[in-house]
Design an enzyme around this catalytic site. Structure first.
Site, PDB file in Angstrom:
ATOM      1  N   TYR A 144      19.260 -15.232  -0.807  1.00  0.00           N
ATOM      2  CA  TYR A 144      18.087 -16.028  -1.177  1.00  0.00           C
ATOM      3  C   TYR A 144      17.678 -16.855   0.035  1.00  0.00           C
ATOM      4  O   TYR A 144      18.525 -17.422   0.719  1.00  0.00           O
ATOM      5  CB  TYR A 144      18.436 -16.951  -2.343  1.00  0.00           C
ATOM      6  CG  TYR A 144      17.332 -17.890  -2.769  1.00  0.00           C
ATOM      7  CD1 TYR A 144      16.173 -17.396  -3.370  1.00  0.00           C
ATOM      8  CD2 TYR A 144      17.444 -19.263  -2.585  1.00  0.00           C
ATOM      9  CE1 TYR A 144      15.153 -18.254  -3.776  1.00  0.00           C
ATOM     10  CE2 TYR A 144      16.437 -20.130  -2.999  1.00  0.00           C
ATOM     11  CZ  TYR A 144      15.293 -19.622  -3.592  1.00  0.00           C
ATOM     12  OH  TYR A 144      14.304 -20.484  -3.994  1.00  0.00           O
ATOM     13  N   ASP A 239      19.982 -17.831   8.161  1.00  0.00           N
ATOM     14  CA  ASP A 239      19.581 -18.854   7.206  1.00  0.00           C
ATOM     15  C   ASP A 239      20.823 -19.671   6.887  1.00  0.00           C
ATOM     16  O   ASP A 239      21.630 -19.296   6.046  1.00  0.00           O
ATOM     17  CB  ASP A 239      18.987 -18.203   5.955  1.00  0.00           C
ATOM     18  CG  ASP A 239      18.549 -19.244   4.933  1.00  0.00           C
ATOM     19  OD1 ASP A 239      18.909 -20.428   5.096  1.00  0.00           O
ATOM     20  OD2 ASP A 239      17.860 -18.861   3.964  1.00  0.00           O
ATOM     21  N   LYS A 267      19.220 -28.639   3.105  1.00  0.00           N
ATOM     22  CA  LYS A 267      20.320 -29.215   2.333  1.00  0.00           C
ATOM     23  C   LYS A 267      21.065 -30.342   3.081  1.00  0.00           C
ATOM     24  O   LYS A 267      20.567 -31.451   3.118  1.00  0.00           O
ATOM     25  CB  LYS A 267      21.231 -28.093   1.832  1.00  0.00           C
ATOM     26  CG  LYS A 267      20.410 -27.155   0.911  1.00  0.00           C
ATOM     27  CD  LYS A 267      21.170 -26.245   0.007  1.00  0.00           C
ATOM     28  CE  LYS A 267      20.210 -25.650  -1.025  1.00  0.00           C
ATOM     29  NZ  LYS A 267      19.994 -24.220  -0.954  1.00  0.00           N
TER      30      LYS A 267
HETATM   31  C1  LIG Z   1      18.575 -23.501  -1.003  1.00  0.00           C
HETATM   32  C2  LIG Z   1      18.306 -22.414  -0.039  1.00  0.00           C
HETATM   33  C3  LIG Z   1      17.031 -22.187   0.496  1.00  0.00           C
HETATM   34  C4  LIG Z   1      15.823 -22.915   0.002  1.00  0.00           C
HETATM   35  O1  LIG Z   1      15.873 -24.285   0.258  1.00  0.00           O
HETATM   36  P1  LIG Z   1      14.965 -25.261  -0.629  1.00  0.00           P
HETATM   37  O2  LIG Z   1      15.166 -26.592   0.012  1.00  0.00           O
HETATM   38  O3  LIG Z   1      15.473 -25.151  -2.030  1.00  0.00           O
HETATM   39  O4  LIG Z   1      13.570 -24.785  -0.511  1.00  0.00           O
HETATM   40  C5  LIG Z   1      16.899 -21.255   1.491  1.00  0.00           C
HETATM   41  N1  LIG Z   1      17.948 -20.549   1.929  1.00  0.00           N
HETATM   42  C6  LIG Z   1      19.177 -20.731   1.429  1.00  0.00           C
HETATM   43  C7  LIG Z   1      20.314 -19.937   1.998  1.00  0.00           C
HETATM   44  C8  LIG Z   1      19.395 -21.642   0.413  1.00  0.00           C
HETATM   45  O5  LIG Z   1      20.610 -21.769  -0.129  1.00  0.00           O
END
Ligand SMILES: *Cc1c(COP(=O)(O)O)cnc(C)c1O
Length: 426
Positions: A144, A239, A267
């Protein structure tokens, strides 16, 4: 367990907010039942509006590596707020946060702050396309990267638990530009590069998969992605929205010794406030406006409150012993859960990297998205509710990570394992 106030709020919320929540997984659809409404948190604990107390392993889905209401974060936000909440003009804190990020993650020679992980990943793709002139992107099933259109293809947790392989409203033309490979399966990536030679802008990957539940990279997997992308004039995007400052101060790229071209963060770097970041090699980042032709902007980008919280979080993480402590607490929890499952004769496999872990309700190994899908989500749902009743707040879905923070103590873990022993014996 008293739940009347939460129930009342949830019914009001459902009339006003789709599903009663501002992010789907919070609705408890995947495990059934109704979510408690949270009133406050302190350290490893949260309290709901009915006065129930829980040990929290969601930690806001990863950001709260210091625990709830950490004094240094609260103080930083209060100080920043008193000076004004937003200017839409450069501030000193942005330079400091960019410097801290660059020092921790040297491959991020230049950094742009945004307001969410979604924005970071979405922009990283645009940047890879702008830089390479290619249009297709490769992602992995079950990974994701936020909810930007082109990335909502086989996107893990939310989609996995809700049974929606792709979101409605994503034009087929966009989805066609997204090629899907299998995590930990190098030939699946090589095949795409053969079929679409010269058309692929980038490979984007969670270097430790977190959004299908935790699945660590197989030996050599990330290095193979590095080799394949470099050999095909494509960029490698890590990511690290979850793994950044989580699996180590230098993120997964330091842990596994593989350097991407572009990194996405979120995060932890916001200390619990909305922040994301993308960055990479200088010559790539120079494509970003105003230096280059790729546009990206944000009214609240580099927001002073969020930046102050982020700086406070990263400084706290610099203290010696931080990651050893996170690893020790995570290991204690993982070992205890494995043992509790064995004693209860419940097939379970605990995957862990540092302070992120998932107990999959299936025999191991769990090393791919196909393996993940063998997990018994119904059994997880029953376990989830037994744990909630015992004051343990886990992710309301089998396909998510649990997080421990620096505020989690050995006593918290013992209390959690006692609850797990009872819950698993069911
Ligand atoms: C949480 C997450 C996102 C999205 O971040 P948001 O701040 O919720 O938009 C993107 N990539 C990864 C790997 C994530 O865990």
């Amino acid at each position: 367990m008293e739940t009347s106030r939460s129930r009342k709020l949830f019914s009001q919320a459902q009339a006003l907010i789709p599903g009663g929540v501002n992010s789907p997984v919070r609705s408890f659809r995947a495990v059934g039942g109704q979510p408690p409404f949270i009133q406050k948190g302190k350290g490893s604990r949260i309290w709901d509006v009915d006065g129930n107390q829980y040990i929290d392993y969601v930690c806001s889905w990863g950001p709260l590596i210091l625990g709830h209401a950490a004094p240094e974060i609260v103080a930083a936000v209060q100080q920043a707020a008193a000076l004004g909440t937003s200017f839409g003009a450069p501030t000193e804190g942005e330079v400091e946060l960019a410097r801290l990020i660059h020092e921790a993650v040297p491959s991020m020679e230049m950094v742009r702050l945004v307001s969410s992980g979604t924005e970071a990943a979405m922009t990283a793709l645009r940047l890879a396309r702008a830089y390479t002139g290619h249009s297709k992107v490769v992602k992995f099933a079950g990974c994701y990267h936020g909810h930007a259109d082109g990335l909502l293809v086989q996107a893990g947790s939310g989609a996995a638990t809700h049974g929606i392989p792709d979101s409605a409203g994503v034009p087929a033309a966009y989805a066609q530009e997204t090629l899907v490979a299998q995590y930990n399966d190098v030939p699946s990536v090589e095949r795409l590069f053969e079929t679409y030679a010269g058309q692929i802008a980038c490979v984007i990957v969670e270097p430790v998969a977190g959004n299908m539940g935790v699945v660590p990279p197989a030996q050599g997997f990330l290095a193979a992605l590095r080799r394949i992308t470099s050999g095909n004039n494509a960029l490698l995007i890590f990511d690290e929205v979850i793994t950044g400052f989580r699996v180590g101060y230098g993120g997964a790229q330091a842990l596994y010794g593989v350097t991407p071209d572009i990194t996405c963060l979120g995060k932890v770097i916001g200390g619990g406030l909305p922040v994301g970041a993308y960055g990479g090699r200088r010559n790539i980042m120079e494509v970003v406006a105003p230096l280059g032709p790729m546009y990206q902007a944000g009214t609240l980008s580099g927001n002073p409150l969020a930046v102050a919280a982020g700086i406070a979080a990263l400084k706290a993480l610099q203290q010696p012993g931080t990651y050893q402590k996170l690893d020790r607490i995570g290991a204690l929890l993982a070992a205890g859960l494995t043992e509790a499952a064995q004693e209860a004769n419940v097939p379970a496999t605990v995957n862990r990297v540092g302070s992120m872990l998932t107990a999959f309700f299936c025999p191991g190994p769990v090393a791919s998205y196909a393996d993940v899908q063998r997990a018994d989500a119904r059994a997880y749902g029953r376990y989830f509710h037994s744990m909630l009743e015992r004051g343990i707040y886990l992710a309301p879905s089998q396909f998510e990570a649990a997080f421990v923070s620096l505020a989690h103590t050995e006593e918290d873990i013992q209390q959690t394992l006692k609850a797990a022993q009872e819950a698993l014996k069911g």
